[in-house]
Each structure stands twice: as C-alpha cells, then as structure tokens.
Design an enzyme around this catalytic site. Structure first.
Site, PDB file in Angstrom:
ATOM      1  CG  ASP A   1      -2.149  -0.919   0.963  1.00 62.08           C
ATOM      2  OD1 ASP A   1      -2.655  -0.927  -0.173  1.00 62.08           O
ATOM      3  OD2 ASP A   1      -2.561  -1.622   1.900  1.00 62.08           O
TER       4      ASP A   1
ATOM      5  CG  ASP B   1      -7.268  -3.924  -2.774  1.00 59.28           C
ATOM      6  OD1 ASP B   1      -7.582  -4.971  -3.372  1.00 59.28           O
ATOM      7  OD2 ASP B   1      -7.761  -3.601  -1.691  1.00 59.28           O
TER       8      ASP B   1
HETATM    9  N1  GLY Z   1      -7.111  -1.617  -0.005  1.00 60.18           N
HETATM   10  C1  GLY Z   1      -7.991  -2.116   0.990  1.00 60.18           C
HETATM   11  C2  GLY Z   1      -9.388  -1.731   0.774  1.00 60.18           C
HETATM   12  O1  GLY Z   1      -9.784  -1.293  -0.278  1.00 60.18           O
HETATM   13  O2  GLY Z   1     -10.156  -1.879   1.710  1.00 60.18           O
END
Ligand code: GLY
Length: 377
Positions: free
Chosen positions: A95, A156
């Site tokens: 992330d 994601d």
């Molecule tokens: N990237 C984690 C979510 O979208 O909750």
C-alpha cells in the site's frame, strides 16, 4: 447549468467546509469519525495503516485548487509523521502507493521538496522489492508469524503501481516500470474474470509461482463482486494504460468498466457487493467515488479513441457524483467527514459510516470534473 459549473459549486462547498475541518484537526491522521469528530491514526501502533495518506492527499488537492497554505502545512505535517512507517519494515507493504503518492508525491510535484522526493523513492524501492519473480505478482501484505501471505496478491495493488511508474520517470531508471508492468500484465490474466468482474485475492505458491486459488477477501464470497475491488480494477488498469499507453491495459479497464455499468443500480447508490441481497441496505460510498473518478479518467483517455464510450463513462460518473452530493454528503461544517455510507468489508460488523478515502476520491473526482485537480497517480 453545465456539469462543470455544478462541480465548481460542489468544490467550493468542500473547500468552505474543509477550511474549518483543517483548523480543528491540525495534528490528526484520520480514518473515520466518532460522533462527527475525526479519530487519529498517527500513534506508533496505527501509523502504518494503508489509509494514512488520504487526508493529506485531499489537503494537497484543495491547496492546489484554492491556494490556502494551511492545507499544505497540515499535509506536510502528516507526511513527516509517516516517517515512522518508512522506518518500520513490517509496516511497509504493497500500500505504499496510497500512502506516498498522496503525500510525498504531491509535495514533490507542487514544491520540488528534496525530502519529499527522498521519501517517495524509498517507498518505491520497497514496493519494487515485493515482486515475486516466479508469479510476476507483487506480494500484498506482510505477516511476521509464518509467511502465510507470502503468496497473496490483491487487485487493490493496481492503484499502487503509479508509485513505480513515477519512480522511473523521476530517475530515468526503467526497472520500476518493468516491475509495474510485470504485475499489471499478470494481474490482467489472473484477477479479471470472463464477465469483466474481478477477484479480490489471488493466492499462489511463492516458490513456483503457480496460481493456487482466488479468495473472496473483503467481498461477500469468492465468485461475488466486491464493489470497491471492482473500482480498484477499473481505475488501476486505467492508470497502467495512462502511464504506458499499452492498449491491453485500456481494454482491460474497459472490460471492467462495462461490467460495472451493467451492475450499477438505477438509484446510483452502490452496495458493498454487487451480488449482495437486494433488501440489504449496506452501501459503500467509497466504491461510488472511486468508480466515478476512475470513469472520468477512462473517459478522458478514450475521448479521441471511442467517443461513445467516453461520453457514457463520463455521464455515469456525473450521475454517481450527483447522487453522492445530493444524498450521501454531510455538509455541516462542525462535522469532520463528508460521505456518510462507507463500508470497509462485507463481513465487518459495521456498515454505512464515514471513511477518509471516500472523502478523498469524492474530492478528487469533483475537482477532476471541474478541471482543478492535481493528478497524483
Ligand atoms: N485496499 C484495501 C481496501 O480497499 O479496503
């Protein structure tokens, strides 16, 4: 009134509200609100959370659009607090894009700060090192116990790849883009289903790279379609096209977008999962805002290639944003959040509450529509 004029009005409303929100939240990194007041994730135990760049990103967007220096100062303070995360190896997962594109990336773009560039490149180097060379997939999360998630990748991650594309741009070193496209090309094949929907999690053998099985993740179940995951796929492949101009990513983004358009309810209120029971009132305004922003990007990319799709995507984005603005926003200046009906995951106990990344993407999409955005991806 044109859509652009409407968006300008909403942008002004956001700015007027956020001036007061910033003034009373100068030292916080919010995730959600309690009784309308931001919580704070800047402490040692929470500073590595994946959402910790969104408030700063929103402040940079508003600083760029409205030139109020208090927004910039607050955003730089958050970026500095995230150094605790940069120095925490276990807290550095896939992330990094969400965290440092919206803090250091924005700062460097607007101020040319060398400190910001340094943080950006440290985060990019760490993300690059997460590619599994057998699977050609970037590992999502860390787990200190037993390496169970060494072979986990999630859709994601497509949103984090611009950290790598931009690192190549900044350094003229193609390695970062090579890693981003290795992941994007493999993700295209293993995440996107025949009908254009996306899995959330794909597991693979980290030694051989062999794909094992998909997991339902934050959606209702494997085989269902978690709405935010669909929006990450749409926007993420759109971004890989934006940075590479490789049509296979554009076609994938279109395939996902057409799937999403076939599922959006006539009310334009987005559920947590497109497969959830019709009488369940769990909603996710974050998925609506991310979808709108991703559709606006795709509409721009398609304007010279496919006018019909370009208009359809733009019209859908505008409908989603108008619904959010009219039905889902809290415009009271003494309440810290904007969107009210967000959900983190289908199986969570709590639904329909404020989440900071919903407010970020809503703000970004509104500014994109009125051409006052700074492009941070
Ligand atoms: N990237 C984690 C979510 O979208 O909750």
């Amino acid at each position: 009134m044109t859509d652009k004029m409407w968006a300008e009005e909403i942008a002004n409303k956001i700015f007027e509200k956020e001036k007061e929100v910033v003034a009373r939240n100068y030292n916080r990194i919010p995730y959600t609100t309690e009784m309308g007041k931001f919580d704070d994730w800047s402490g040692d135990d929470k500073v590595c959370w994946w959402t910790n760049g969104f408030w700063a990103g929103m402040l940079w967007q508003l600083y760029h659009a409205f030139s109020d220096s208090s927004f910039m100062e607050c955003a730089i303070g958050i970026e500095e607090k995230l150094d605790k995360n940069l120095m925490n190896y276990m807290g550095m997962d896939h992330d990094s894009g969400f965290k440092w594109l919206l803090t250091s990336g924005a700062n460097f773009k607007l101020t040319q700060s060398e400190d910001a560039k340094n943080r950006f490149m440290l985060a990019a180097g760490n993300l690059a090192g997460r590619l599994n060379l057998k699977a050609n997939l970037i590992r999502a999360w860390n787990d200190p116990e037993n390496g169970d998630t060494a072979g986990w990748a999630i859709i994601d991650c497509m949103m984090n790849l611009p950290l790598l594309y931009k690192a190549s741009e900044l350094t003229k070193d193609p390695r970062f883009t090579q890693i981003a496209t290795a992941h994007a090309s493999r993700a295209m094949d293993v995440f996107i289903r025949e009908d254009g929907s996306s899995h959330h999690i794909i597991t693979f053998d980290p030694d051989t790279g062999n794909i094992l099985k998909p997991l339902g993740g934050q959606g209702m179940e494997e085989g269902s379609s978690w709405t935010r995951g669909q929006s990450w796929a749409l926007y993420g492949f759109g971004l890989s096209y934006h940075h590479t101009k490789n049509y296979k990513y554009l076609n994938t983004a279109i395939k996902v977008a057409d799937y999403i358009l076939s599922k959006i309810p006539t009310t334009y209120r987005i559920p947590v999962d497109y497969c959830q029971a019709k009488d369940l009132d769990w909603e996710d305004d974050t998925a609506a805002a991310i979808t709108a922003s991703g559709l606006l990007l795709l509409s721009d990319e398609l304007s010279d290639i496919d006018e019909v799709r370009s208009k359809k995507y733009r019209d859908t984005a505008v409908a989603l944003l108008k619904t959010l603005a009219a039905e889902c926003c809290n415009w009271e200046s003494n309440v810290d959040h904007i969107l009210e009906n967000c959900s983190a995951a289908y199986h969570d106990d709590h639904h329909n509450f404020a989440i900071i990344y919903g407010d970020y993407y809503f703000t970004e999409a509104i500014l994109r529509l009125c051409k006052k955005e700074i492009f941070l991806w």
